[in-house]
Write an enzyme that holds these catalytic residues in place. Structure first.
Site, PDB file in Angstrom:
ATOM      1  N   GLU A  76      -3.854   7.839   7.623  1.00 38.22           N
ATOM      2  CA  GLU A  76      -4.854   6.934   7.042  1.00 38.22           C
ATOM      3  C   GLU A  76      -5.140   5.771   7.992  1.00 38.22           C
ATOM      4  O   GLU A  76      -6.288   5.341   8.150  1.00 38.22           O
ATOM      5  CB  GLU A  76      -4.348   6.420   5.695  1.00 38.22           C
ATOM      6  CG  GLU A  76      -5.384   5.694   4.877  1.00 38.22           C
ATOM      7  CD  GLU A  76      -4.875   5.302   3.500  1.00 38.22           C
ATOM      8  OE1 GLU A  76      -5.640   4.632   2.772  1.00 38.22           O
ATOM      9  OE2 GLU A  76      -3.724   5.648   3.154  1.00 38.22           O
ATOM     10  N   GLU A 134       2.184   1.788  -3.457  1.00 39.45           N
ATOM     11  CA  GLU A 134       1.145   2.360  -4.337  1.00 39.45           C
ATOM     12  C   GLU A 134       1.061   3.875  -4.156  1.00 39.45           C
ATOM     13  O   GLU A 134       0.863   4.621  -5.124  1.00 39.45           O
ATOM     14  CB  GLU A 134      -0.193   1.688  -4.049  1.00 39.45           C
ATOM     15  CG  GLU A 134      -1.377   2.253  -4.813  1.00 39.45           C
ATOM     16  CD  GLU A 134      -2.545   2.575  -3.907  1.00 39.45           C
ATOM     17  OE1 GLU A 134      -3.004   3.743  -3.909  1.00 39.45           O
ATOM     18  OE2 GLU A 134      -2.987   1.666  -3.184  1.00 39.45           O
ATOM     19  N   HIS A 135       1.207   4.352  -2.926  1.00 32.86           N
ATOM     20  CA  HIS A 135       1.237   5.795  -2.677  1.00 32.86           C
ATOM     21  C   HIS A 135       2.484   6.425  -3.280  1.00 32.86           C
ATOM     22  O   HIS A 135       2.422   7.477  -3.924  1.00 32.86           O
ATOM     23  CB  HIS A 135       1.226   6.073  -1.169  1.00 32.86           C
ATOM     24  CG  HIS A 135      -0.123   6.078  -0.562  1.00 32.86           C
ATOM     25  ND1 HIS A 135      -0.585   7.104   0.232  1.00 32.86           N
ATOM     26  CD2 HIS A 135      -1.142   5.182  -0.616  1.00 32.86           C
ATOM     27  CE1 HIS A 135      -1.808   6.833   0.647  1.00 32.86           C
ATOM     28  NE2 HIS A 135      -2.166   5.669   0.145  1.00 32.86           N
ATOM     29  N   HIS A 175       0.829  -1.205   0.000  1.00 30.55           N
ATOM     30  CA  HIS A 175       0.000   0.000   0.000  1.00 30.55           C
ATOM     31  C   HIS A 175       0.862   1.254   0.000  1.00 30.55           C
ATOM     32  O   HIS A 175       0.572   2.227  -0.719  1.00 30.55           O
ATOM     33  CB  HIS A 175      -0.926  -0.014   1.219  1.00 30.55           C
ATOM     34  CG  HIS A 175      -1.719   1.228   1.390  1.00 30.55           C
ATOM     35  ND1 HIS A 175      -1.386   2.192   2.327  1.00 30.55           N
ATOM     36  CD2 HIS A 175      -2.808   1.694   0.748  1.00 30.55           C
ATOM     37  CE1 HIS A 175      -2.251   3.185   2.250  1.00 30.55           C
ATOM     38  NE2 HIS A 175      -3.124   2.917   1.300  1.00 30.55           N
TER      39      HIS A 175
END
Length: 421
Positions: A131, A54-55, A51
């Site tokens: 997040e 991906e950022h 994740h």
């Protein structure tokens, strides 16, 4: 037939596959780059890296800054997005047909030529930490992380996709680049483009962007899943109780995946479902209640979620058990027909949209090595009978125990005995 008659499939020397799905008359296209690689491929020390990666690829790639990447797409009216799951990472672009070559350039740069700058990485870790906190502060979101850990204790499938502050802290640019090269292995990638496009033009635009990327082994298959039946309870200063129950389901490859989805639709798929009518309409025990299926390549989940008052948790669990047992033994033909109609409507509506088509076809090609026609899927749906619902429902209701997660107020009583029944 591996693909539809109107489609064109190309396979590059490094294993990356391109599926072009022309939709004559459209002025727009949708692109989906699906990578068979996500949080399930991580070690415990790497939790959250897929994740975070991906950022990070959006922070700069192939000489473009984060601002350059966003402006390049949006300047021509397009949109770009990405998501990370347990088994897949997906990059998506939508826009006018004239944007297609640039979209392919940027998507391949994100996957194969990310910058991963040290200062940007430090900043993005803070963003992801926020997040993580946001997910924790959202009870009806965090309860699914608790359920996931209850169903897959001690496994990558049981860890949150976002990772933790501790697991992200040691990530360095070099470590993340190495992780990217392995996770985004070309042979694990399917690129699908649907819309008003010409196959030869899409291939010509993609070829120079990927032919220089070397083939390599990647991560291979993740460890086989083991379904566990832990029960997690978390009490906080909140008002509503959030209840999730998980059973072992079936895989994407199982012949029972469509019957189980129809069973789920009847049990808790909408306002006409048994759980909604019994728990909310008839008894007022829950504000929201639904059931769901989550298939993986080697197994799956069948689950139920409900949001209710703390005092109603115990009677709601008893009602769920009762309704599940009754449906498993006696599904009604009228319910099956309604569920089929819902499935069919969704199937045909999705087939008419470029974005849903390219996402569906990429997933099918990645998982099955082929694309299914509408007639094939429709026949599978129509072929489901009441006996099939009894079979898949009984496989759920006969499980001796289930996994569960309950997140609610401090006044909530202990219902672990009910959940173990």
């Amino acid at each position: 037939m591996t693909i539809l008659a109107s489609q064109k499939l190309y396979t590059f020397d490094n294993g990356l596959r391109l599926l072009v799905d022309p939709m004559p008359g459209l002025k727009t296209f949708a692109l989906s780059a699906l990578i068979y690689g996500g949080a399930r491929f991580e070690t415990e020390a790497q939790s959250g890296w897929a994740h975070l990666l991906e950022h990070m690829v959006f922070k700069g790639a192939a000489g473009r800054t984060a601002r350059d990447l966003a402006e390049a797409i949006e300047h021509k009216g397009g949109t770009i997005n990405a998501s990370t799951g347990y088994e897949h990472t997906r990059f998506e672009v939508r826009g006018l047909n004239s944007l297609m070559p640039l979209a392919l350039e940027i998507i391949t740069d994100l996957m194969f030529r990310p910058a991963i700058d040290a200062e940007e990485l430090a900043r993005e870790k803070k963003v992801v930490e926020q997040e993580i906190l946001e997910a924790y502060d959202t009870p009806d979101d965090h309860v699914f992380d608790l359920l996931q850990s209850a169903m897959f204790a001690g496994q990558s499938l049981g860890r949150p996709i976002l990772g933790t502050k501790q697991s992200l802290k040691p990530v360095t640019p070099d470590a993340l680049r190495e992780f990217a090269e392995t996770l985004y292995a070309p042979h694990q990638i399917v690129v699908c483009v649907s819309g008003g496009v010409v196959p030869e033009e899409v291939y010509a635009a993609l070829k120079p962007r990927v032919e220089s990327v070397p083939a390599h082994a990647g991560f291979g298959k993740p460890a086989a899943m083991r379904f566990t039946t832990e029960r997690h309870v978390q009490k906080r200063r909140i008002e509503q109780a959030n209840l999730t129950i998980g059973f072992e389901g079936v895989s994407r490859l199982s012949q029972d995946i469509i019957p189980l989805r129809l069973f789920s639709e009847i049990l808790g798929g909408g306002m006409a479902s048994r759980l909604f009518q019994e728990a909310r309409e008839a008894r007022g025990l829950a504000y929201s209640i639904d059931s769901f299926t989550t298939p993986y390549r080697d197994g799956g989940i069948f689950g139920i979620y409900a949001g209710c008052a703390a005092a109603d948790v115990a009677p709601l669990i008893e009602l769920i058990q009762k309704v599940l047992s009754e449906l498993s033994s006696n599904p009604l033909q009228a319910e099956l027909e309604r569920a089929k109609a819902q499935f069919m409507t969704s199937l045909f509506l999705n087939h008419e949209g470029a974005a849903s088509r390219c996402g569906t076809f990429a997933s099918q090609l990645s998982t099955f090595g082929k694309v299914f026609t509408l007639d094939e899927v429709a026949a599978d749906i129509e072929g489901v009978g009441r006996d099939d619902l009894v079979r898949v429902g009984s496989a759920i209701s006969r499980q001796k125990t289930c996994a569960s997660a309950l997140l609610g107020p401090k006044t909530m009583s202990d219902v672990s005995a009910l959940l173990a029944a």
